[in-house]
Design a protein around this motif. Structure first.
Motif, mmCIF file in Angstrom:
data_model
loop_
_atom_site.group_PDB
_atom_site.id
_atom_site.type_symbol
_atom_site.label_atom_id
_atom_site.label_comp_id
_atom_site.label_asym_id
_atom_site.label_seq_id
_atom_site.Cartn_x
_atom_site.Cartn_y
_atom_site.Cartn_z
ATOM 1 N N ASP A 153 39.490 30.118 33.865
ATOM 2 C CA ASP A 153 39.541 29.495 35.193
ATOM 3 C C ASP A 153 40.609 30.119 36.091
ATOM 4 O O ASP A 153 40.604 29.912 37.294
ATOM 5 C CB ASP A 153 39.866 28.000 35.053
ATOM 6 C CG ASP A 153 38.727 27.238 34.414
ATOM 7 O OD1 ASP A 153 37.664 27.841 34.216
ATOM 8 O OD2 ASP A 153 38.916 26.047 34.116
ATOM 9 N N HIS A 154 41.555 30.836 35.488
ATOM 10 C CA HIS A 154 42.646 31.393 36.284
ATOM 11 C C HIS A 154 42.248 32.709 36.937
ATOM 12 O O HIS A 154 43.021 33.271 37.696
ATOM 13 C CB HIS A 154 43.866 31.621 35.388
ATOM 14 C CG HIS A 154 43.628 32.639 34.319
ATOM 15 N ND1 HIS A 154 42.696 32.468 33.327
ATOM 16 C CD2 HIS A 154 44.194 33.845 34.099
ATOM 17 C CE1 HIS A 154 42.707 33.521 32.535
ATOM 18 N NE2 HIS A 154 43.597 34.373 32.976
ATOM 19 N N GLU A 155 41.054 33.195 36.629
ATOM 20 C CA GLU A 155 40.641 34.464 37.217
ATOM 21 C C GLU A 155 39.896 34.213 38.519
ATOM 22 O O GLU A 155 39.488 33.096 38.807
ATOM 23 C CB GLU A 155 39.809 35.247 36.196
ATOM 24 C CG GLU A 155 40.697 35.657 35.016
ATOM 25 C CD GLU A 155 39.935 36.273 33.864
ATOM 26 O OE1 GLU A 155 39.088 37.123 34.111
ATOM 27 O OE2 GLU A 155 40.194 35.885 32.723
ATOM 28 N N ILE A 156 39.738 35.236 39.276
ATOM 29 C CA ILE A 156 39.256 35.075 40.647
ATOM 30 C C ILE A 156 37.792 34.674 40.693
ATOM 31 O O ILE A 156 36.969 35.223 39.982
ATOM 32 C CB ILE A 156 39.433 36.403 41.411
ATOM 33 C CG1 ILE A 156 40.905 36.817 41.402
ATOM 34 C CG2 ILE A 156 38.904 36.312 42.813
ATOM 35 C CD1 ILE A 156 41.811 35.931 42.185
ATOM 36 N N MET A 176 40.264 41.745 40.831
ATOM 37 C CA MET A 176 41.609 41.258 41.122
ATOM 38 C C MET A 176 41.862 41.525 42.600
ATOM 39 O O MET A 176 41.825 42.666 43.046
ATOM 40 C CB MET A 176 42.595 42.042 40.266
ATOM 41 C CG MET A 176 44.023 42.009 40.719
ATOM 42 S SD MET A 176 44.808 40.507 40.235
ATOM 43 C CE MET A 176 46.306 40.645 41.162
ATOM 44 N N ARG A 177 42.052 40.458 43.368
ATOM 45 C CA ARG A 177 42.251 40.648 44.805
ATOM 46 C C ARG A 177 43.453 39.858 45.274
ATOM 47 O O ARG A 177 43.927 38.957 44.607
ATOM 48 C CB ARG A 177 41.005 40.219 45.581
ATOM 49 C CG ARG A 177 39.882 41.222 45.443
ATOM 50 C CD ARG A 177 38.616 40.701 46.035
ATOM 51 N NE ARG A 177 38.762 40.447 47.460
ATOM 52 C CZ ARG A 177 37.728 40.309 48.256
ATOM 53 N NH1 ARG A 177 36.506 40.423 47.795
ATOM 54 N NH2 ARG A 177 37.906 40.049 49.530
ATOM 55 N N THR A 178 43.891 40.188 46.434
ATOM 56 C CA THR A 178 45.113 39.542 46.917
ATOM 57 C C THR A 178 44.888 38.800 48.220
ATOM 58 O O THR A 178 45.816 38.363 48.846
ATOM 59 C CB THR A 178 46.202 40.591 47.149
ATOM 60 O OG1 THR A 178 45.694 41.576 48.040
ATOM 61 C CG2 THR A 178 46.646 41.221 45.860
ATOM 62 N N ASP A 179 43.657 38.674 48.641
ATOM 63 C CA ASP A 179 43.465 38.000 49.931
ATOM 64 C C ASP A 179 42.973 36.572 49.768
ATOM 65 O O ASP A 179 43.508 35.808 48.983
ATOM 66 C CB ASP A 179 42.581 38.836 50.856
ATOM 67 C CG ASP A 179 41.225 39.109 50.248
ATOM 68 O OD1 ASP A 179 40.942 38.522 49.196
ATOM 69 O OD2 ASP A 179 40.466 39.897 50.818
ATOM 70 N N ASP A 180 41.930 36.202 50.470
ATOM 71 C CA ASP A 180 41.574 34.798 50.618
ATOM 72 C C ASP A 180 40.950 34.136 49.398
ATOM 73 O O ASP A 180 40.752 32.934 49.388
ATOM 74 C CB ASP A 180 40.573 34.654 51.769
ATOM 75 C CG ASP A 180 41.272 34.751 53.091
ATOM 76 O OD1 ASP A 180 42.502 34.841 53.071
ATOM 77 O OD2 ASP A 180 40.596 34.718 54.120
ATOM 78 N N LEU A 181 40.589 34.904 48.402
ATOM 79 C CA LEU A 181 39.837 34.293 47.310
ATOM 80 C C LEU A 181 40.665 33.278 46.537
ATOM 81 O O LEU A 181 41.832 33.483 46.256
ATOM 82 C CB LEU A 181 39.351 35.372 46.344
ATOM 83 C CG LEU A 181 38.197 36.213 46.851
ATOM 84 C CD1 LEU A 181 37.788 37.210 45.799
ATOM 85 C CD2 LEU A 181 37.019 35.337 47.212
ATOM 86 N N ASN A 182 40.016 32.194 46.208
ATOM 87 C CA ASN A 182 40.665 31.177 45.400
ATOM 88 C C ASN A 182 40.214 31.335 43.955
ATOM 89 O O ASN A 182 39.301 32.089 43.654
ATOM 90 C CB ASN A 182 40.281 29.797 45.929
ATOM 91 C CG ASN A 182 41.222 28.722 45.432
ATOM 92 O OD1 ASN A 182 42.185 29.011 44.727
ATOM 93 N ND2 ASN A 182 40.938 27.493 45.791
ATOM 94 N N THR A 183 40.852 30.605 43.071
ATOM 95 C CA THR A 183 40.435 30.631 41.672
ATOM 96 C C THR A 183 39.815 29.288 41.308
ATOM 97 O O THR A 183 40.012 28.287 41.996
ATOM 98 C CB THR A 183 41.633 30.861 40.752
ATOM 99 O OG1 THR A 183 42.552 29.793 40.960
ATOM 100 C CG2 THR A 183 42.308 32.175 41.035
ATOM 101 N N VAL A 184 39.086 29.290 40.219
ATOM 102 C CA VAL A 184 38.516 28.038 39.723
ATOM 103 C C VAL A 184 39.638 27.055 39.399
ATOM 104 O O VAL A 184 39.577 25.877 39.736
ATOM 105 C CB VAL A 184 37.653 28.307 38.477
ATOM 106 C CG1 VAL A 184 37.196 27.003 37.848
ATOM 107 C CG2 VAL A 184 36.453 29.160 38.849
ATOM 108 N N SER A 185 40.689 27.562 38.783
ATOM 109 C CA SER A 185 41.796 26.661 38.429
ATOM 110 C C SER A 185 42.459 26.106 39.680
ATOM 111 O O SER A 185 42.899 24.960 39.703
ATOM 112 C CB SER A 185 42.813 27.372 37.546
ATOM 113 O OG SER A 185 43.396 28.438 38.232
ATOM 114 N N GLY A 186 42.527 26.919 40.734
ATOM 115 C CA GLY A 186 43.111 26.439 41.993
ATOM 116 C C GLY A 186 42.300 25.298 42.578
ATOM 117 O O GLY A 186 42.837 24.280 43.017
#
Lengths: 690, 210
Positions: A153-156, A176-186
């Motif tokens: 769940d911690h992956e994008i 692996m991205r650094t912009d708007d994507l959220n994670t399942v865990s988030g």
């Protein structure tokens, strides 16, 4: 001059290469990353993997992954490998890596030097079927199926619009991205840490607010959950979790039952108190002294019967609430106050039925003794709901110090709670002898007293659902709450920009009597927005301005209306405010910078350091001993549509932070309006209430 | 940059490992911008979030939140190395301290019970002015049970809408200076109380009145 190769690292020059890490299982190095021993206890090297190197290794079947040379993985210099120290590596297969050969041209001892980042737009090009069919991969981007199937769940995660652009479909993109994507865990964390609760006070009940919050939370969950077509399983598509619906129903019904219990027992206390009050006077006047003891015993038995019958109703409420909630599934989009009142009215109506059925006979006999004046139990009970517990017999100077009734939301902070007002509830409490599912549930639970009607003939029915436009949800900008501070009458409109951030509050009522700044809160009834906050400044007991320290996000600048259609789909439209309806209409403001608040002085600043205000205002710094002691607004500018960044220009200082405070002037009051373009005007909708 | 760019204009940070990830600068959380967040493959997470300003006051240090979420139990075991005190030794030896310089402590188990268990339990409402209240409120029963139960106060009120039972299998002492007693139906009781209240109440003069 030709020199024989020595095959010692570095002596023959560096032989760089670029390659791709093989699949761990195909390359048979999956034990080599973290384990020192293979399962058969044969020693294997750790921190190694196999690499297919461009220009050295081909893609043919004659060179499967497990025949490639093992490569060392170079660790950074801040990692020790003695004394039990070290660091694991996390290659999973498919990584593109850069390295060199320890043995020069022999090219049998590769060392991985570093990894090239896989860009987010680079999609996997090997399908699982192709991957499984061969013993090697060939310089194509891929993610091993094993890695994909065990993704955590911690992956994008990614949201893909479907073909119509209507619904979001979640997928795992493995990037692996650094912009708007959220994670399942988030998303899971947001879902699970978002809650609302009412404060506890001994002075005033807030049961309607509690029940309203419970129903809203229930409604929110029901909107989110999705039933699978192929089974009765419910899932939360926000994060893919399987939902135990019975557990959810039980949880909500338990919480509503808590409030119902309080209200019903309050009613019981009132019914018994009222009845005994009348009887005690009658017994004193009409019963001869020698018989008053016997009369007292009879009254005691009577109160015990009333007490226990109420208690039995109480025990059965949980099941009834479960049925009520089940009945609401798929029908609720919003739970307005009238919906809560209907819900409670229905509930108390059922309870009234039970009371009149089980206790009506006793009350009739009491009335005969009393000579009239004792109303039916349902009538007394309905009346009782309006009265909170009041502790009597205390002096005025001795009152309990009561907090204001508030609700706390983990998302939006504190807000004013819905006051307990039962005046609208009373007319909704009906007594229907035909529709009473509680009777069914209670059949046999209440002992039949001689002379009372039997409960056996009760007609089971489905609990009714709230029926006052609970399928329409109106959302708008958040309400501004000023809480505490000793004063009253302060009000304001939240100004929301196009990005959904609160950029300020236009004070519409300064209020009076504030002895300290009240707490500031933004209440979004639809819970779209979150994170905004700030503090209030007062002068001479009135609110003068609001400083926003965080604009939050996702707030709606306009009002929208969502309707739940009969087929379960949703229709959303923007609502044009109607000054004659529930809205005060639109108000247009001109924004300018009114003040700058010092958050942190920083250090090392010098006279001559300046501030740049994005948007054109001018601000002058006040420097004291290298600290930023404050700032003055020289020119407030106009036309801000977001809180401007204040950037301090200094060659020596660092760390100072300044917060802008925007001022909002109604367009009709702005003297310089002639010079202002329409872009400088912010229009908001005021006094949005559901 | 998308609309969720970090509010402090710095870069976001991500370090994703096999079973957990570190993040910083993300704006997705309802608790604010993540200064530091670790989340796991089972969605447990611990996060330290940037100041949102909720409940803030002017000049404060900020209102950054720390949030822990785990679907199971959160367990702390503390004080193993502290002195084992004998029974009756009530010297203070804290193993855990939660100090709230401002704000309240709320323990909310909405579908569970709360147990406080210890050798001795002290509830101390030490607020000044109109504070200093201990409120026990229950939907059903408040049961105080001990070999020795004491109620001490300047004024003690027992108020019941249904009945009051005082039962002693041994002695029952009732000592008082004045007795104001009546059956509920005796309305003269109310008249006496009102008269007393009227005769002995006074309104203190303000300082301006001298």
């Amino acid at each position: 001059m030709y020199q024989e190769p020595t095959n010692f690292a570095g002596r023959d020059g560096f032989h760089w290469w670029i390659g791709q890490v093989t699949d761990p299982k195909k390359g048979e190095w999956d034990k080599s990353l973290e384990k020192q021993q293979a399962d058969d206890e044969e020693s294997v090297y750790s921190h190694r993997c196999r690499v297919r190197i461009v220009g050295y290794h081909g893609c043919g079947d004659e060179l499967p992954d497990n025949k490639l040379p093992m490569a060392h993985i170079l660790l950074p210099s801040n990692v020790s490998t003695t004394g039990g120290r070290g660091e694991s590596t996390q290659y999973q297969g498919g990584e593109v890596v850069v390295g060199f050969f320890l043995d020069g041209e022999d090219a049998q001892q590769p060392v991985i030097f570093g990894t090239l980042f896989k860009q987010s737009y680079v999609k996997d090009q090997i399908k699982s079927s192709e991957f499984n069919a061969k013993k090697q991969t060939c310089f194509k981007p891929y993610t091993p199926p094993d890695v994909r199937s065990t993704a955590g769940d911690h992956e994008i995660s990614d949201n893909n619009k479907n073909g119509n652009g209507e619904k979001e479909k979640k997928s795992w993109n493995g990037q692996m991205r650094t912009d708007d994507l959220n994670t399942v865990s988030g998303e899971n964390a947001n879902f699970n840490t978002e809650f609302k609760m009412d404060n506890s006070t001994a002075c005033e009940d807030n049961e309607i607010s509690k029940i309203s919050n419970e129903l809203n939370e229930f409604s929110k969950k029901m909107k989110a959950f999705q039933k699978l077509k192929s089974s009765d399983v419910f899932v939360n598509p926000l994060y893919g979790g399987v939902v135990d619906m019975q557990s959810e129903l039980k949880l909500t019904s338990n919480r509503i039952q808590n409030s119902m219990t309080k209200l019903v027992r309050r009613g019981r206390s009132y019914v018994i108190g009222e009845t005994l009050d009348k009887l005690s006077t009658t017994f004193k006047d009409k019963v001869p002294k020698p018989l008053q003891g016997v009369s007292g015993e009879a009254a005691n038995a009577l109160s015990n019967t009333i007490y226990c019958n109420f208690e039995k109703i109480q025990d059965q409420l949980g099941d009834y609430l479960m049925k009520s909630l089940e009945n609401m599934l798929g029908q609720l989009l919003d739970v307005p106050i009238c919906g809560v009142e209907n819900f409670l009215g229905d509930m108390f109506g059922q309870i009234n039925n039970i009371l009149d059925t089980s206790l009506g006979g006793i009350f009739n006999q009491l009335n005969s003794i009393q000579g009239g004046g004792i109303p039916s139990p349902s009538k007394t009970f309905s009346k009782s709901i309006q009265f909170a517990d009041i502790i009597t017999g205390i002096l005025e100077c001795d009152q309990t110090n009561c907090p204001e009734n508030t609700s706390y939301s983990s998302k939006n902070g504190i807000s004013k709670a819905i006051p307990d007002d039962f005046s609208n509830l009373i007319p909704k409490i009906g007594v229907s002898s035909l529709v009473n599912p509680l009777l069914d549930a209670l059949d046999g639970a209440i002992p039949q007293l001689p002379g009372l009607p039997s409960l056996d003939g009760a007609v089971p029915a489905i609990p009714s659902a709230p029926n006052c436009s609970t399928n329409v949800l109106k959302c708008g900008p958040p309400r501004v709450d000023f809480l505490g501070g000793g004063g009253q009458g302060a009000s304001g409109n939240a100004i929301i920009n196009a990005l959904g951030q609160v950029i300020g509050v236009a004070i519409t009522g300064e209020g009076s009597g504030f002895i300290e700044p009240p707490l500031l809160s933004f209440f979004d009834s639809c819970e779209n927005g979150y994170g905004a906050g700030g503090f209030v400044r007062i002068k001479d007991g009135s609110v003068t301005e609001v400083v926003i320290t965080d604009g939050g996000q996702n707030y709606l600048p306009n009002t929208t209306e969502t309707t739940l259609n009969e087929d379960g789909t949703l229709t959303e439209k923007e609502v044009i405010p109607d000054p004659n309806a529930n809205y005060d209409g639109e108000v247009s403001y001109v924004t300018s910078l009114s003040d700058v608040v010092l958050e942190n002085t920083g250090f090392g600043y010098e006279d001559g350091d300046t501030v740049t205000v994005e948007g054109g205002a001018e601000v002058e710094l006040i420097i004291e001993d290298g600290l930023v002691a404050g700032a003055n607004v020289i020119n407030g500018g106009f036309g801000f549509t977001s809180l401007p960044d204040l950037i301090i220009n200094s060659d020596t200082g660092a760390g100072a932070r300044l917060k802008p405070v925007l001022k909002f002037t109604r367009v009709e009051d702005a003297a310089e309006l002639a010079q202002i373009s329409q872009d400088a005007v912010v229009t908001v909708i005021s006094c949005i209430e559901k | 940059m998308g609309r969720y760019k970090p509010k402090d204009r710095k870069n976001t940070e991500n370090r994703v490992f096999t079973r957990y990830a570190f993040r910083s600068g993300q704006m997705h959380s309802i608790h604010g911008m993540a200064n530091f967040q670790v989340d796991t493959q089972e969605s447990q997470f611990f996060g330290l979030y940037s100041n949102t300003g909720q409940g803030a006051t002017e000049g404060g240090p900020g209102t950054g939140k720390a949030v822990l979420y785990t679907p199971g139990q959160s367990l702390e075991v503390l004080g193993t190395g502290l002195k084992t005190r004998s029974a009756g030794d009530n010297s203070e030896l804290p193993a855990k301290i939660i100090r709230c310089k401002n704000g309240d402590v709320i323990v909310d188990c909405y579908n569970g019970n709360i147990t406080l268990r210890g050798r001795n339990i002290t509830l101390d409402a030490n607020g000044g002015g109109q504070d200093g209240q201990i409120i026990l409120s229950a939907n059903r029963i408040i049961n105080a049970k001990a070999p020795d139960v004491r109620l001490q106060g300047e004024k003690i009120l027992v108020d019941a809408t249904n009945r009051v039972d005082i039962i002693s299998k041994g002695f029952f002492q009732l000592k008082y200076g004045f007795s104001l007693a009546a059956a509920h139906g005796d309305m003269d009781f109310g008249v006496l109380a009102q008269t007393l209240k009227k005769d002995v109440s006074f309104t203190p003069r303000t300082l301006e009145e001298g």
